[in-house]
Enzyme design. Structure first.
Site, PDB file in Angstrom:
ATOM      1  N   ARG A  61      34.698  44.471  17.500  1.00 40.76           N
ATOM      2  CA  ARG A  61      34.356  45.305  16.348  1.00 40.76           C
ATOM      3  C   ARG A  61      34.429  44.541  15.029  1.00 40.76           C
ATOM      4  NH1 ARG A  61      37.133  48.450  19.910  1.00 40.76           N
ATOM      5  NH2 ARG A  61      39.046  48.205  18.724  1.00 40.76           N
ATOM      6  N   GLU A  98      51.653  42.968  23.724  1.00 40.11           N
ATOM      7  CA  GLU A  98      52.814  43.795  24.029  1.00 40.11           C
ATOM      8  C   GLU A  98      53.218  43.635  25.496  1.00 40.11           C
ATOM      9  OE1 GLU A  98      54.188  48.465  23.704  1.00 40.11           O
ATOM     10  OE2 GLU A  98      52.372  47.796  22.696  1.00 40.11           O
TER      11      GLU A  98
END
Length: 175
Positions: A61, A98
């Protein structure tokens, strides 16, 4: 005003990509050409005092406004891609997520050493990918001019993570 326009257009998608996440979907913005123009104009206004020799857009994006921004600034654009997506000679950077790791790549001829690069993506969350992109660009001899994001999730502290690289961080709409 631009923050309000952006927030009105963004759609929240609950439990995407996994339960407990509220995804900020920017695709409704793309249906509004005038808003897209306002976004690019807002970036240009806030970045006008920076030296920018090239714009790096983070997959995928970051390509949406990054190319238009580079074109309006009259500078080259280059993509920061996920591993295995670039066909020419590349340099890679692995970084921690993460859960697990990811790899980003740049073409070795994406920019010239010493050029000042603006890093752009649609969203600043934890800052991990933007930080990895900045490290890769610096390893290749680039200078980070700053960062530009359409949306920021302030509660994830991404700004603090990338601030040591550049204190010029533009976020048009903060949550």
């Amino acid at each position: 005003m631009i923050a309000q326009e952006i927030k009105q257009a963004i759609r929240d998608i609950t439990d995407f990509p996994k339960p407990g996440i509220v995804f900020k979907d920017i695709t409704p913005i793309l249906k509004e050409p005038i808003l897209c123009e306002h976004i690019v104009e807002a970036f240009i206004e806030q970045l006008k005092d920076l030296r920018i020799d090239a714009v790096a857009g983070i997959e995928s994006r970051g390509f949406l406004f990054g190319l238009t921004l580079a074109t309006k600034l009259g500078v080259p654009f280059f993509p920061v891609r996920k591993a295995g997506k670039l066909p020419f000679t590349i340099k890679q950077k692995a970084y921690k997520l993460e859960y697990g790791t990811a790899v980003i790549e740049l073409h070795t001829d994406a920019f010239e050493p010493g050029q000042h690069v603006l890093i752009h993506d649609d969203l600043l969350a934890t800052g991990g990918t933007a930080l990895a992109a900045s490290e890769l660009i610096q390893e290749m001899g680039g200078v980070i001019s700053g960062f530009a994001f359409v949306v920021g999730l302030g509660f994830l502290n991404g700004r603090e993570r990338i601030a040591p690289v550049s204190d010029k961080i533009v976020v048009l709409a903060e949550y």
